[in-house]
Scaffold this motif. Structure first.
Motif, PDB file in Angstrom:
ATOM      1  N   ALA A   1       0.859  -1.190   0.000  1.00 39.20           N
ATOM      2  CA  ALA A   1       0.000   0.000   0.000  1.00 39.20           C
ATOM      3  C   ALA A   1       0.892   1.236   0.000  1.00 39.20           C
ATOM      4  N   HIS A   2       0.259   2.407  -0.099  1.00 36.13           N
ATOM      5  CA  HIS A   2       0.970   3.673   0.017  1.00 36.13           C
ATOM      6  C   HIS A   2       1.347   3.892   1.476  1.00 36.13           C
ATOM      7  N   GLY A   3       2.560   4.382   1.726  1.00 36.65           N
ATOM      8  CA  GLY A   3       3.004   4.604   3.080  1.00 36.65           C
ATOM      9  C   GLY A   3       2.161   5.602   3.833  1.00 36.65           C
ATOM     10  N   ALA A   4       1.449   6.479   3.099  1.00 38.05           N
ATOM     11  CA  ALA A   4       0.588   7.469   3.740  1.00 38.05           C
ATOM     12  C   ALA A   4      -0.790   6.909   4.069  1.00 38.05           C
ATOM     13  N   SER A   5      -1.070   5.675   3.606  1.00 39.52           N
ATOM     14  CA  SER A   5      -2.368   5.054   3.869  1.00 39.52           C
ATOM     15  C   SER A   5      -2.161   3.631   4.385  1.00 39.52           C
ATOM     16  N   PRO A   6      -1.531   3.471   5.554  1.00 41.62           N
ATOM     17  CA  PRO A   6      -1.202   2.135   6.037  1.00 41.62           C
ATOM     18  C   PRO A   6      -2.422   1.252   6.259  1.00 41.62           C
ATOM     19  N   GLN A   7      -3.581   1.876   6.493  1.00 38.07           N
ATOM     20  CA  GLN A   7      -4.784   1.086   6.739  1.00 38.07           C
ATOM     21  C   GLN A   7      -5.224   0.317   5.500  1.00 38.07           C
ATOM     22  N   ALA A   8      -4.689   0.681   4.340  1.00 36.33           N
ATOM     23  CA  ALA A   8      -5.084   0.019   3.096  1.00 36.33           C
ATOM     24  C   ALA A   8      -4.290  -1.258   2.837  1.00 36.33           C
ATOM     25  N   GLY A   9      -3.298  -1.519   3.657  1.00 33.64           N
ATOM     26  CA  GLY A   9      -2.473  -2.708   3.431  1.00 33.64           C
ATOM     27  C   GLY A   9      -2.164  -3.424   4.734  1.00 33.64           C
ATOM     28  N   LYS A  10      -1.218  -4.319   4.663  1.00 30.40           N
ATOM     29  CA  LYS A  10      -0.683  -5.022   5.839  1.00 30.40           C
ATOM     30  C   LYS A  10       0.835  -4.893   5.768  1.00 30.40           C
ATOM     31  N   ASP A  11       1.394  -4.216   6.738  1.00 32.74           N
ATOM     32  CA  ASP A  11       2.808  -3.847   6.689  1.00 32.74           C
ATOM     33  C   ASP A  11       3.711  -5.000   7.129  1.00 32.74           C
ATOM     34  N   PRO A  12       4.474  -5.614   6.207  1.00 35.68           N
ATOM     35  CA  PRO A  12       5.344  -6.729   6.591  1.00 35.68           C
ATOM     36  C   PRO A  12       6.522  -6.289   7.457  1.00 35.68           C
ATOM     37  N   VAL A  13       6.952  -5.029   7.339  1.00 30.71           N
ATOM     38  CA  VAL A  13       8.041  -4.540   8.186  1.00 30.71           C
ATOM     39  C   VAL A  13       7.588  -4.510   9.641  1.00 30.71           C
ATOM     40  N   TYR A  14       6.377  -4.018   9.863  1.00 29.75           N
ATOM     41  CA  TYR A  14       5.813  -3.991  11.208  1.00 29.75           C
ATOM     42  C   TYR A  14       5.664  -5.405  11.761  1.00 29.75           C
ATOM     43  N   MET A  15       5.129  -6.296  10.952  1.00 23.75           N
ATOM     44  CA  MET A  15       4.930  -7.677  11.412  1.00 23.75           C
ATOM     45  C   MET A  15       6.260  -8.378  11.669  1.00 23.75           C
ATOM     46  N   ALA A  16       7.212  -8.192  10.762  1.00 18.14           N
ATOM     47  CA  ALA A  16       8.517  -8.833  10.938  1.00 18.14           C
ATOM     48  C   ALA A  16       9.241  -8.264  12.149  1.00 18.14           C
ATOM     49  N   SER A  17       9.031  -6.974  12.432  1.00 18.07           N
ATOM     50  CA  SER A  17       9.643  -6.375  13.626  1.00 18.07           C
ATOM     51  C   SER A  17       9.058  -6.986  14.891  1.00 18.07           C
ATOM     52  N   GLN A  18       7.752  -7.224  14.886  1.00 19.78           N
ATOM     53  CA  GLN A  18       7.141  -7.917  16.016  1.00 19.78           C
ATOM     54  C   GLN A  18       7.751  -9.309  16.184  1.00 19.78           C
ATOM     55  N   LEU A  19       7.985  -9.952  15.070  1.00 18.75           N
ATOM     56  CA  LEU A  19       8.544 -11.299  15.103  1.00 18.75           C
ATOM     57  C   LEU A  19       9.964 -11.302  15.675  1.00 18.75           C
ATOM     58  N   VAL A  20      10.771 -10.327  15.266  1.00 13.91           N
ATOM     59  CA  VAL A  20      12.142 -10.245  15.780  1.00 13.91           C
ATOM     60  C   VAL A  20      12.133 -10.171  17.310  1.00 13.91           C
ATOM     61  N   ILE A  21      11.249  -9.349  17.850  1.00 14.51           N
ATOM     62  CA  ILE A  21      11.167  -9.204  19.306  1.00 14.51           C
ATOM     63  C   ILE A  21      10.591 -10.462  19.947  1.00 14.51           C
ATOM     64  N   ALA A  22       9.540 -11.017  19.345  1.00 11.99           N
ATOM     65  CA  ALA A  22       8.861 -12.166  19.941  1.00 11.99           C
ATOM     66  C   ALA A  22       9.759 -13.401  19.993  1.00 11.99           C
ATOM     67  N   LEU A  23      10.640 -13.536  19.025  1.00 17.49           N
ATOM     68  CA  LEU A  23      11.529 -14.703  19.020  1.00 17.49           C
ATOM     69  C   LEU A  23      12.396 -14.761  20.275  1.00 17.49           C
ATOM     70  N   GLN A  24      12.744 -13.600  20.827  1.00 18.20           N
ATOM     71  CA  GLN A  24      13.588 -13.618  22.026  1.00 18.20           C
ATOM     72  C   GLN A  24      12.842 -14.129  23.248  1.00 18.20           C
ATOM     73  N   GLY A  25      11.496 -14.136  23.169  1.00 16.78           N
ATOM     74  CA  GLY A  25      10.724 -14.745  24.243  1.00 16.78           C
ATOM     75  C   GLY A  25      10.955 -16.238  24.336  1.00 16.78           C
ATOM     76  N   LEU A  26      11.283 -16.868  23.197  1.00 16.46           N
ATOM     77  CA  LEU A  26      11.607 -18.295  23.218  1.00 16.46           C
ATOM     78  C   LEU A  26      12.851 -18.552  24.055  1.00 16.46           C
ATOM     79  N   ILE A  27      13.789 -17.597  24.000  1.00 17.61           N
ATOM     80  CA  ILE A  27      15.028 -17.732  24.761  1.00 17.61           C
ATOM     81  C   ILE A  27      14.816 -17.376  26.230  1.00 17.61           C
ATOM     82  N   SER A  28      14.131 -16.273  26.492  1.00 15.72           N
ATOM     83  CA  SER A  28      14.036 -15.770  27.863  1.00 15.72           C
ATOM     84  C   SER A  28      12.910 -16.381  28.677  1.00 15.72           C
ATOM     85  N   ARG A  29      11.876 -16.926  28.004  1.00 11.40           N
ATOM     86  CA  ARG A  29      10.711 -17.382  28.752  1.00 11.40           C
ATOM     87  C   ARG A  29      10.294 -18.821  28.466  1.00 11.40           C
TER      88      ARG A  29
END
Length: 442
Positions: free
Chosen positions: A227-255
């Protein structure tokens, strides 16, 4: 690790240092008159994993020049096998890896590599021997030459393995799949060593248990909806999702990982998009996973798949657009045979001097695909040791505030090649002679 220190101390007492073996001087002379030039050539012209055609050809030619060595090329791709038979006795595999890394060399050495190469991934990159594999293959040549010259001291068969693609932890498996243990004499023992820039030149170190961690390379593709960066609601942002994944993976190590069982998940690469104001339709992660036991390894890999699926569901992605997790390559832990390690650690103390055998400590979670050669299903006893590669002066300079000793895989990496080759070959020759004493059985 306390038992490892105790075992090493007992080995030192039980095996006092004797006079240096006569072949040690011969190995040093061989390096000074011949092998140094060969090392220089290999260091100037490293090659990437599974692309080591020049290196393999030169190693094959050098092994063929040794009386009695029968050479086969292109085993498992670019692998080379040299067979030296000397009557009846056990079979010992001696392995050296030969691939370089996609690193631009900044070591300051006069023979620093300036070569570039297209890897199996199709990407052109600078190439460097940033892990000392050039010293390993030259050490193998030194060992082969000495053993061929001393046939009166041993009986059996030695396999000299020039292995591709250790850096992709796939070369050992490729050689095995190509019939290494069926086309050639199956070994009773498998031996190898690795240079260690953190170790003092002239020393060796080997565990009586785990020597290296497991390693798995994981690719994760996170689909999005552009989508257009000025209209994020029109798409699904893989950068945002992948960033969540990067953080969540460390929960496997710490928890989720049992705290006393080592494990690492590192995201080494994150790529997505081409323009500031465009939400792309895909993000790609490259991840390395390390463990010290198979249960933790399996837990972490399964957890990555579960967490990736959960991130997709959390963000409302359709079922056919969920993150895709692929393990592209991996190797189990490298574990030395305990009885063999105790025996050969004693041989090292006798050969090099008890003060040169350093108690093993696992200081990181590096991995080695040598593990493939000694998987339990093969019944091959393994012994892997480290050879110190840095002179005391460099450690002293670092302690005074000078440059730190460079680590492996660094563009600044360097070891003393003469020290690694001569110490490694002397130690390896001693180990083979001990295992192949006339009349010995496996």
């Amino acid at each position: 690790m306390r038992h490892l220190f105790l075992a090493a101390a007992l080995a030192s007492v039980a095996h006092p240092a004797l006079a240096e073996p006569d072949y040690a001087a011969a190995i040093r002379s061989d390096y000074d008159t011949s092998l140094a030039t060969i090392w220089d050539d290999f260091h100037r012209h490293p090659e990437l994993s599974f692309k080591e055609t020049r290196t393999a050809a030169k190693m094959a030619a050098a092994l063929r020049a040794i009386p009695g060595v029968q050479v086969t090329e292109k085993v498992g791709g670019t692998g080379v096998v040299g067979v030296l038979k000397n009557g009846n006795g056990p079979v010992v595999l001696v392995r050296a890896d030969m691939d370089g890394l996609p690193v631009a060399e900044k070591s300051g050495l006069p023979n620093a590599s300036t070569d570039r190469q297209v890897g199996v991934d199709g990407v052109e990159a600078p190439v460097m021997h940033a892990c000392g594999h050039d010293t390993h293959i030259v050490g193998l040549l030194a060992t082969a030459r000495r053993l061929a010259a001393m046939k009166d001291r041993w009986a059996g068969t030695v396999l000299f393995i020039v292995q591709p693609a250790e850096e992709r932890v796939g070369g050992a498996s490729a050689m095995l799949k190509d019939g290494l243990y069926t086309r050639f004499p199956k070994p009773d023992y498998a031996l190898a060593y690795h240079s260690n820039s953190e170790g003092l030149a002239g020393t060796v170190s080997a565990s009586e248990d785990i020597q290296y961690s497991s390693s798995d390379s994981v690719d994760i593709v996170v689909p999005g909806i552009g989508a257009h960066g000025a209209s994020p609601q029109a798409g699904k942002d893989p950068v945002y999702m992948a960033s969540q994944l990067v953080i969540a993976l460390q929960g496997l190590i710490s928890r989720e990982r049992q705290p006393l069982r080592p494990g690492v998940i590192t995201v080494g690469s994150f790529h997505s998009g081409l323009k500031h104001n465009i939400i792309s339709d895909e993000a790609k992660l490259q991840v390395t996973v390390r463990a010290n036991d198979e249960a933790t390894r399996a837990q972490l890999l399964a957890g990555i798949r579960r967490v990736a699926q959960g991130i997709g569901e959390l963000n409302g992605m359709p079922a056919d657009r969920m993150p895709v997790v692929t393990v592209i390559e991996g190797t189990p832990t490298t574990i030395n045979d305990a009885a063999l390690a105790r025996r050969l650690n004693g041989v090292m103390a006798t050969t090099l001097g008890a003060d040169k055998v350093i108690p093993f400590q696992q200081k990181g979670m590096g991995a080695e695909d040598f593990a493939a050669f000694i998987e339990p299903k093969y019944g091959v006893k393994g012994y892997y040791f480290a050879v110190g590669g840095t002179q005391q002066a460099a450690f002293d300079a670092a302690a005074r505030g000078g440059p730190p000793v460079p680590s492996h895989h660094s563009p600044l990496f360097k070891v003393d090649p003469r020290a690694v080759v001569t110490t490694g070959a002397t130690a390896m020759t001693a180990a083979v002679l001990d295992l192949l004493k006339p009349g010995a059985t496996a």
